[in-house]
Design an enzyme around this catalytic site. Sequence first.
Site, PDB file in Angstrom:
ATOM      1  N   TYR A 160      30.419  75.917  63.072  1.00 22.08           N
ATOM      2  CA  TYR A 160      30.653  75.311  64.392  1.00 22.08           C
ATOM      3  C   TYR A 160      31.919  75.890  65.033  1.00 22.08           C
ATOM      4  CZ  TYR A 160      30.970  71.312  67.700  1.00 22.08           C
ATOM      5  OH  TYR A 160      31.043  70.503  68.813  1.00 22.08           O
ATOM      6  N   LYS A 164      32.179  77.863  68.526  1.00 18.17           N
ATOM      7  CA  LYS A 164      32.971  77.308  69.638  1.00 18.17           C
ATOM      8  C   LYS A 164      34.133  78.230  70.025  1.00 18.17           C
ATOM      9  CE  LYS A 164      30.442  73.609  70.277  1.00 18.17           C
ATOM     10  NZ  LYS A 164      29.553  73.552  71.453  1.00 18.17           N
TER      11      LYS A 164
END
Length: 252
Positions: A160, A164
């Site tokens: 993640y 991001k």
Amino acid sequence: MSSHASPRLAGKVCLVTGAAQGIGLATAEKFAREGAIVVVCDLKRDAVDAAVARCREAGGAAEGEVANVADRAQVDAMVAAVMARHGRIDVLVNNAGITRDARLQKMTLEQFDQVIDVNLRGVFHCAQAVVDTMVAQGSGVILNASSVVGLYGNFGQTNYAAAKFGVIGFTKTWSRELGPKGVRVNAVAPGFIETPILDTIPDKVLDHMREQVPLRRLGTPEEIANVYAFLASDEASYVNGAVLEVSGGMTV
Ligand code: NAD
């Protein structure tokens, strides 16, 4: 919308991915209240239809598209359908995102690939599918969902965090490439927001998160939607290549 203000997104065709729940749904509803023609994109027909109904209840025009942002053919078909109906796309909110958490020592390749496919590749797919239209229009706005995790990293979120951080790289690159063509590109980095994405986090950890925030609470989806609405509107006409942290000050 207050009675004295004109809606900030009047008549603008706005595509919001992952708009069936959470921040995406709040954003779709907010955009509808601001006068937009909202295109709700998500994975399941019934959830998309329910979100479209909520946008219409909010007083706006809305329509649904079932598409998986990780699947380029589905994204292209969705954008073609929007273009066939409206002939333009003014705003893309790349909001769809998932988590598959595990520490580096435990993360499977499947967990890694799933998150990269949706949170990074999906953003690329949607942006590439709309960019020629926006450049031809000489106007457009692309807004990308990053996270405080995309600024500082987070325990258990190798996949993640990479996605991001990558979304911030997209934002800065595209703002350079597309700014001269009248297209603005920005990212929003929410802190911890009360949505179903936090469902797997234990209450003890959520309490600890609240303590880390100077405002002493988690954010609401509406508080992120308000920021997307500002960035999508002409009020943000000089905001380009920015990463706007909306976290109640948790990283101060
Ligand atoms: P959520 O899980 O509540 O909603 C995400 C939506 O995206 C769901 O409706 C889901 O069906 C949809 N979706 C998932 N995969 C998709 C795909 N492949 N194609 C199309 N739609 C898909 O999440 P949320 O909390 O509202 O988060 C929205 C975005 O904001 C995500 O990108 C997330 O990473 C980011 N974010 C959330 C928080 C938070 O605390 N909630 C913090 C920082 C960033």
